[in-house]
Design an enzyme around this catalytic site. Sequence first.
Site, PDB file in Angstrom:
ATOM      1  N   ASP A 266      21.691  83.335  11.006  1.00 30.17           N
ATOM      2  CA  ASP A 266      22.659  84.323  11.480  1.00 30.17           C
ATOM      3  C   ASP A 266      24.016  84.049  10.867  1.00 30.17           C
ATOM      4  O   ASP A 266      24.264  83.002  10.260  1.00 30.17           O
ATOM      5  CB  ASP A 266      22.712  84.396  13.009  1.00 30.17           C
ATOM      6  CG  ASP A 266      23.340  83.183  13.659  1.00 30.17           C
ATOM      7  OD1 ASP A 266      23.797  82.285  12.939  1.00 30.17           O
ATOM      8  OD2 ASP A 266      23.378  83.123  14.892  1.00 30.17           O
ATOM      9  N   ASN A 274      33.854  91.369  14.535  1.00 33.30           N
ATOM     10  CA  ASN A 274      33.996  92.566  15.364  1.00 33.30           C
ATOM     11  C   ASN A 274      35.317  92.579  16.108  1.00 33.30           C
ATOM     12  O   ASN A 274      35.987  93.618  16.211  1.00 33.30           O
ATOM     13  CB  ASN A 274      32.838  92.643  16.358  1.00 33.30           C
ATOM     14  CG  ASN A 274      31.534  93.060  15.706  1.00 33.30           C
ATOM     15  OD1 ASN A 274      31.530  93.753  14.699  1.00 33.30           O
ATOM     16  ND2 ASN A 274      30.427  92.607  16.267  1.00 33.30           N
ATOM     17  N   HIS A 279      34.070  97.118  14.873  1.00 31.13           N
ATOM     18  CA  HIS A 279      32.617  97.182  14.740  1.00 31.13           C
ATOM     19  C   HIS A 279      32.173  97.842  13.441  1.00 31.13           C
ATOM     20  O   HIS A 279      31.076  97.556  12.941  1.00 31.13           O
ATOM     21  CB  HIS A 279      32.020  97.930  15.935  1.00 31.13           C
ATOM     22  CG  HIS A 279      32.079  97.149  17.214  1.00 31.13           C
ATOM     23  ND1 HIS A 279      31.170  96.170  17.522  1.00 31.13           N
ATOM     24  CD2 HIS A 279      32.965  97.181  18.251  1.00 31.13           C
ATOM     25  CE1 HIS A 279      31.463  95.637  18.702  1.00 31.13           C
ATOM     26  NE2 HIS A 279      32.544  96.238  19.163  1.00 31.13           N
ATOM     27  N   ASP A 283      29.410  96.193  11.155  1.00 27.67           N
ATOM     28  CA  ASP A 283      28.176  96.825  10.675  1.00 27.67           C
ATOM     29  C   ASP A 283      28.022  96.664   9.169  1.00 27.67           C
ATOM     30  O   ASP A 283      26.915  96.441   8.664  1.00 27.67           O
ATOM     31  CB  ASP A 283      28.175  98.310  11.034  1.00 27.67           C
ATOM     32  CG  ASP A 283      27.984  98.553  12.527  1.00 27.67           C
ATOM     33  OD1 ASP A 283      27.596  97.606  13.226  1.00 27.67           O
ATOM     34  OD2 ASP A 283      28.223  99.684  12.977  1.00 27.67           O
ATOM     35  N   GLU A 309      22.963  89.621  15.194  1.00 28.61           N
ATOM     36  CA  GLU A 309      23.214  89.153  13.834  1.00 28.61           C
ATOM     37  C   GLU A 309      22.162  88.164  13.359  1.00 28.61           C
ATOM     38  O   GLU A 309      22.327  87.516  12.324  1.00 28.61           O
ATOM     39  CB  GLU A 309      24.605  88.514  13.730  1.00 28.61           C
ATOM     40  CG  GLU A 309      24.785  87.202  14.455  1.00 28.61           C
ATOM     41  CD  GLU A 309      25.172  87.347  15.922  1.00 28.61           C
ATOM     42  OE1 GLU A 309      25.721  86.387  16.476  1.00 28.61           O
ATOM     43  OE2 GLU A 309      24.942  88.427  16.506  1.00 28.61           O
TER      44      GLU A 309
END
Length: 395
Positions: A266, A274, A279, A283, A309
């Site tokens: 991750d 974020n 966000h 993304d 993630e």
Amino acid sequence: MNAVVALDFRTLSFVTLLFSFILGFGLVVFAIKHNRFRSLALVGSGFVIMGLGYVLLGMRHELPHFITIVIANSLIYLSLIMAYQGLFRFLNVSLPREKYLSRAGLLLLVFILSYFTYEAPNVNARIMGFSTCYALLCFIAGYGLMKSDRTFAPLPVQFLVATFISIGLFHVYRVILTSDAAPLFDFMKAGAIHAITVITSQFIVLFVTFMVIWIASDYLERELREMAKVDPLTKVYNRRVLEEFCHKELARAQRSGRVVAIVICDIDHFKQFNDRHGHQLGDRVLADFAGLLHSNVRTGDVVARYGGEEFVILLPETNCVQATDIAEKLRGRVLAHRVQQDSGEPLGLSASFGVACSDPTRDQTFDNILKAADEALYRAKAQGRNRVCLTTEVA
């Protein structure tokens, strides 16, 4: 009796107009609504032109011969070109010489129709000339469709091939029959075989429309199945599909005595992306990260988004040393990557990796191996992140 035959021919022409306009406009609207099928607009437009050609043909003795003979038959010929070229685009068929042949055929047809209407009037010659050129188009269409990808919707494509070849053979038969027939003086009273020619055009419109809807439906159904397998944001497999792959691969590895590796990873401090940048950038980071993983693993390896993630990589026939090397390479690629912010300033990121391998001598499950890889990932985080840790043992 002659009046009935003439009426029948005109009726067939206007019925063809009805079919062609309704189904042709329907395909055009369908193509507009589904941009990926925009090539079907060419098919639909061809059908509309076919209907116009037949209505002009049915106006024989009401309009000048140039309109009802030369233009009408040329439009019918052109409509078939448009229909099969739209099918070729729809099915990704390429025939390099097709355009030259079809254009040459159109010029030849215009010459034949004009010559045998004005210079040496001969209804039989016009019929044979049109059917010869039309048969050529049908064979081109059938041959081209035979070269399409047979793994995709093969049955409707085979039906289309059979349809065009059959109609081409019918026109060859019409040429042979007309060459031995008594001279005709009025095409509208030519007889049943020539009326059937109009019915074959109706059949093309109906059958092609049904087949392309079948193919498009099959395509959409397959796309929906693929969408159900793929995470929409990152474009890699989702968790459900990963578990299916892992169960199958682990069972195969246990039967063959080989090793399977699982890597879980991750993005470090992803929550901060974020919180600090929003966000939308988060993304973008996830999509970039997934793309890096997918483009830097081997063919046959499976990358999936496991949640948030976290991503899992299934490495078939890979031992712990090889899996660690792969994870280390991925870690380096992620560290070297820069995510472009809207401001233009590049943003770096790092990731941590946990590696675990199966033991072919023990009865293990996917959950066991994934849990061990997750524990290795936890150690990588605890040791400062941006590193690869190998599990000590799988339960």
